[in-house]
Write a protein that holds these residues in place. Structure first.
Motif, PDB file in Angstrom:
ATOM      1  N   ALA A  79       7.630  21.960  26.230  1.00 32.07           N
ATOM      2  CA  ALA A  79       8.095  21.166  27.681  1.00 32.07           C
ATOM      3  C   ALA A  79       6.806  20.750  28.328  1.00 32.07           C
ATOM      4  O   ALA A  79       6.778  19.669  28.721  1.00 32.07           O
ATOM      5  N   ALA A  80       5.779  21.548  28.456  1.00 33.86           N
ATOM      6  CA  ALA A  80       4.547  21.246  29.194  1.00 33.86           C
ATOM      7  C   ALA A  80       3.718  20.464  28.811  1.00 33.86           C
ATOM      8  O   ALA A  80       3.459  19.019  29.179  1.00 33.86           O
ATOM      9  N   ASP A  81       3.797  20.113  27.201  1.00 30.95           N
ATOM     10  CA  ASP A  81       3.089  19.280  26.509  1.00 30.95           C
ATOM     11  C   ASP A  81       3.595  18.011  26.583  1.00 30.95           C
ATOM     12  O   ASP A  81       3.123  16.789  26.595  1.00 30.95           O
ATOM     13  N   LEU A  82       4.879  17.585  26.499  1.00 27.88           N
ATOM     14  CA  LEU A  82       5.838  16.398  26.716  1.00 27.88           C
ATOM     15  C   LEU A  82       5.830  16.029  27.882  1.00 27.88           C
ATOM     16  O   LEU A  82       5.679  14.817  28.001  1.00 27.88           O
ATOM     17  N   LEU A  83       6.104  16.517  28.901  1.00 23.96           N
ATOM     18  CA  LEU A  83       5.852  16.333  30.305  1.00 23.96           C
ATOM     19  C   LEU A  83       4.663  15.553  30.566  1.00 23.96           C
ATOM     20  O   LEU A  83       4.185  14.643  31.100  1.00 23.96           O
ATOM     21  N   GLU A  84       3.447  16.446  30.191  1.00 21.17           N
ATOM     22  CA  GLU A  84       1.917  15.807  30.429  1.00 21.17           C
ATOM     23  C   GLU A  84       1.926  14.509  29.717  1.00 21.17           C
ATOM     24  O   GLU A  84       1.186  13.534  30.274  1.00 21.17           O
ATOM     25  N   LYS A  85       2.425  14.468  28.455  1.00 20.67           N
ATOM     26  CA  LYS A  85       2.197  13.067  27.606  1.00 20.67           C
ATOM     27  C   LYS A  85       2.911  12.101  28.671  1.00 20.67           C
ATOM     28  O   LYS A  85       2.414  11.013  28.576  1.00 20.67           O
ATOM     29  N   PHE A  86       4.086  12.309  29.132  1.00 14.14           N
ATOM     30  CA  PHE A  86       4.876  11.344  29.883  1.00 14.14           C
ATOM     31  C   PHE A  86       4.037  10.923  31.147  1.00 14.14           C
ATOM     32  O   PHE A  86       3.861   9.739  31.558  1.00 14.14           O
ATOM     33  N   LEU A  87       3.388  12.009  31.926  1.00 10.68           N
ATOM     34  CA  LEU A  87       2.652  11.644  32.939  1.00 10.68           C
ATOM     35  C   LEU A  87       1.370  10.936  32.692  1.00 10.68           C
ATOM     36  O   LEU A  87       0.775  10.086  33.335  1.00 10.68           O
ATOM     37  N   ASN A  88       0.955  11.052  31.605  1.00 13.33           N
ATOM     38  CA  ASN A  88      -0.412  10.438  31.028  1.00 13.33           C
ATOM     39  C   ASN A  88      -0.136   8.926  30.540  1.00 13.33           C
ATOM     40  O   ASN A  88      -1.185   8.366  30.380  1.00 13.33           O
ATOM     41  N   GLN A  89       0.919   8.454  30.702  1.00 15.96           N
ATOM     42  CA  GLN A  89       1.659   7.328  30.185  1.00 15.96           C
ATOM     43  C   GLN A  89       1.277   7.106  28.640  1.00 15.96           C
ATOM     44  O   GLN A  89       0.725   5.883  28.487  1.00 15.96           O
ATOM     45  N   ASP A  90       1.339   7.933  28.029  1.00 13.83           N
ATOM     46  CA  ASP A  90       0.957   7.840  26.499  1.00 13.83           C
ATOM     47  C   ASP A  90       2.573   7.470  25.663  1.00 13.83           C
ATOM     48  O   ASP A  90       3.312   8.200  25.806  1.00 13.83           O
ATOM     49  N   ASP A  91       2.717   6.396  25.383  1.00 14.04           N
ATOM     50  CA  ASP A  91       3.850   5.815  24.848  1.00 14.04           C
ATOM     51  C   ASP A  91       3.609   6.111  23.172  1.00 14.04           C
ATOM     52  O   ASP A  91       4.626   5.570  22.557  1.00 14.04           O
ATOM     53  N   SER A  92       2.935   6.829  22.532  1.00 14.45           N
ATOM     54  CA  SER A  92       2.928   6.775  21.165  1.00 14.45           C
ATOM     55  C   SER A  92       4.008   7.693  20.761  1.00 14.45           C
ATOM     56  O   SER A  92       4.347   8.703  21.539  1.00 14.45           O
TER      57      SER A  92
ATOM     58  N   LYS B 241      10.112   4.715  37.033  1.00 17.16           N
ATOM     59  CA  LYS B 241      10.649   3.241  37.714  1.00 17.16           C
ATOM     60  C   LYS B 241       9.338   2.767  38.085  1.00 17.16           C
ATOM     61  O   LYS B 241       9.340   1.408  38.113  1.00 17.16           O
ATOM     62  N   ALA B 242       8.332   3.565  38.686  1.00 17.46           N
ATOM     63  CA  ALA B 242       7.219   2.614  39.338  1.00 17.46           C
ATOM     64  C   ALA B 242       6.145   2.496  38.116  1.00 17.46           C
ATOM     65  O   ALA B 242       4.964   2.333  38.370  1.00 17.46           O
ATOM     66  N   GLY B 243       6.472   2.768  36.963  1.00 14.33           N
ATOM     67  CA  GLY B 243       5.344   2.730  35.731  1.00 14.33           C
ATOM     68  C   GLY B 243       4.208   3.700  35.762  1.00 14.33           C
ATOM     69  O   GLY B 243       3.444   3.589  35.135  1.00 14.33           O
ATOM     70  N   ARG B 244       4.489   4.816  36.516  1.00 11.61           N
ATOM     71  CA  ARG B 244       3.507   5.958  36.612  1.00 11.61           C
ATOM     72  C   ARG B 244       3.756   7.138  35.867  1.00 11.61           C
ATOM     73  O   ARG B 244       3.203   8.036  35.580  1.00 11.61           O
ATOM     74  N   GLY B 245       4.924   6.905  34.895  1.00  7.95           N
ATOM     75  CA  GLY B 245       5.440   7.828  33.940  1.00  7.95           C
ATOM     76  C   GLY B 245       6.001   7.098  32.799  1.00  7.95           C
ATOM     77  O   GLY B 245       7.016   5.980  32.923  1.00  7.95           O
ATOM     78  N   THR B 246       5.525   7.106  31.415  1.00  9.10           N
ATOM     79  CA  THR B 246       5.948   6.412  30.296  1.00  9.10           C
ATOM     80  C   THR B 246       6.888   6.855  29.430  1.00  9.10           C
ATOM     81  O   THR B 246       6.390   8.133  28.763  1.00  9.10           O
ATOM     82  N   PRO B 247       8.026   6.474  29.327  1.00  7.15           N
ATOM     83  CA  PRO B 247       8.922   7.045  28.058  1.00  7.15           C
ATOM     84  C   PRO B 247       8.395   6.814  26.751  1.00  7.15           C
ATOM     85  O   PRO B 247       7.685   5.846  26.540  1.00  7.15           O
ATOM     86  N   PHE B 248       8.622   7.656  25.619  1.00 14.66           N
ATOM     87  CA  PHE B 248       8.199   7.644  24.438  1.00 14.66           C
ATOM     88  C   PHE B 248       9.301   8.090  23.278  1.00 14.66           C
ATOM     89  O   PHE B 248      10.095   8.839  23.918  1.00 14.66           O
TER      90      PHE B 248
END
Length: 357
Positions: free
Chosen positions: A143-156, A304-311
């Motif tokens: 869960a930590a890895d995935l949330l960090e990926k979201f916050l880093n705006q990594d959409d891979s 919504k603000a573009g500071r977290g990116t879904p993947f």
């Protein structure tokens, strides 16, 4: 440096129409000592250059800025060491205590927090990044890895292996259910697809056909939310370890599992031999909506603000299948307004095994 601060305090007191305040001089001195290892601030730079006037002006403006930003936040002078020192009524003849590097970083951090809380989105992101570290300490590493990926705006695409996918109960069950559908519905001619049914139930002796079919199973993200809450209650109320369950619930939301098959059917007398390959695809979109934990934690606002990116979270693995179906008899059925004779198929005997990846 000490003389410069005393001069600044005297200047400040004179402009306020009061006598010089020695505790105030020590307070100013303690503040700059606490920040001496940090990058030079405008106040200390001004003191070096002008001795007092410019520093006094800066101290006033900085205090007003801090008050406007958040009146409840502590000022840099209220570090644990300096506040306890100022609280003493008999401190007039004492030297300020030595402040270590920990106090310096604490003062700097409070200054940063004061700025961050002026922007709610920055505050939410800061809280979520702290949550990432908390989850790692609690063993919720996925869960930590995935949330960090979201916050880093990594959409891979985040790829999970076959074994990792099967750790998720829903995915494992969906794989088994879809495989059983192939065996008990597709191969026996009981599928809802009339073309597949006709090809198998009207297959001539020594004939061979190629057939494709698929099944899907979908789960709502609400199931993950309920499992997270259930696991949390079990841990907090009943003191039962639910680390793995909570980790999975926080990592994944809704699932879409699709199983595609391509197989060949060849008839020999009253037996039909089938060989084929099944491809399983697991897909989950890591994102947040306006309800549930995503809303509580502020992740939806960041998205919504573009500071977290879904993947996308995806997993793909294959299996081979082989076996036989028996022709048990025949019957007349109506197809497209005509009565036709079709085989009655049954007694499926099949093996399904993983293909090494």
């Amino acid at each position: 440096m000490r003389l410069a601060f005393y001069k600044a305090a005297d200047t400040f007191a004179a402009r306020e129409g009061r006598a010089p305040d020695k505790p105030e001089q020590r307070r100013l001195l303690a503040q700059v000592l606490a920040e001496e290892d940090a990058p030079q601030s405008p106040a200390s730079a001004a003191l070096v250059r002008n001795g007092g006037d410019e520093a006094t002006s800066w101290l006033r403006s900085d205090a007003n800025l801090a008050k406007a930003a958040n009146s409840d936040l502590p000022s840099p002078s209220q570090s644990p060491a300096s506040s306890s020192w100022l609280a003493s009524e008999n401190a007039s003849n004492q030297e300020p205590p030595a402040l270590g590097r920990q106090s310096v970083s604490g003062a700097a951090q409070r200054r940063l927090n004061r700025l961050k809380w002026r922007n709610p989105l920055s505050a939410r992101e800061s809280n979520l990044r702290e949550l990432v570290e908390d989850w790692r300490l609690l063993g919720r590493t996925r869960a930590a890895d995935l949330l960090e990926k979201f916050l880093n705006q990594d959409d891979s695409v985040f790829v999970v292996s076959r074994e990792e996918a099967r750790e998720i109960d829903f995915v494992k069950n969906a794989e088994e259910i879809n495989n059983n559908r192939f065996i008990n519905s597709t191969f026996t001619g009981e599928t809802a697809n009339p073309d597949i049914t006709a090809e198998l139930r009207m297959l001539a002796d020594n004939a061979r056909v190629r057939i494709e079919d698929h099944y899907e199973k979908i789960r709502s993200s609400r199931v993950s939310e309920f499992r997270f809450l259930g696991g949390l209650v079990a841990e907090q109320v009943f003191r039962v370890d639910r680390t793995e369950e909570i980790d999975l619930a926080l990592s994944y939301g809704g699932f879409h599992v699709r199983s595609d098959i391509v197989f060949y059917a060849e008839r020999d007398g009253d037996e039909i031999a089938i060989t084929g390959k099944i491809t399983h695809n697991m897909v989950d979109t890591y994102d947040f909506d306006g309800r549930g934990p995503g809303a509580w934690l502020g992740a939806y606002d960041l998205q919504k603000a573009g500071r977290g990116t879904p993947f996308e979270i995806k997993g793909t693995w294959t299996q081979d299948v082989k076996g036989t179906i028996k022709i048990l008899g025949s019957e007349f059925v109506e197809r497209k307004g005509e009565m036709v004779r079709e085989h009655i198929l049954g007694n499926p005997l099949f093996e399904i095994y993983d293909v090494d990846q």
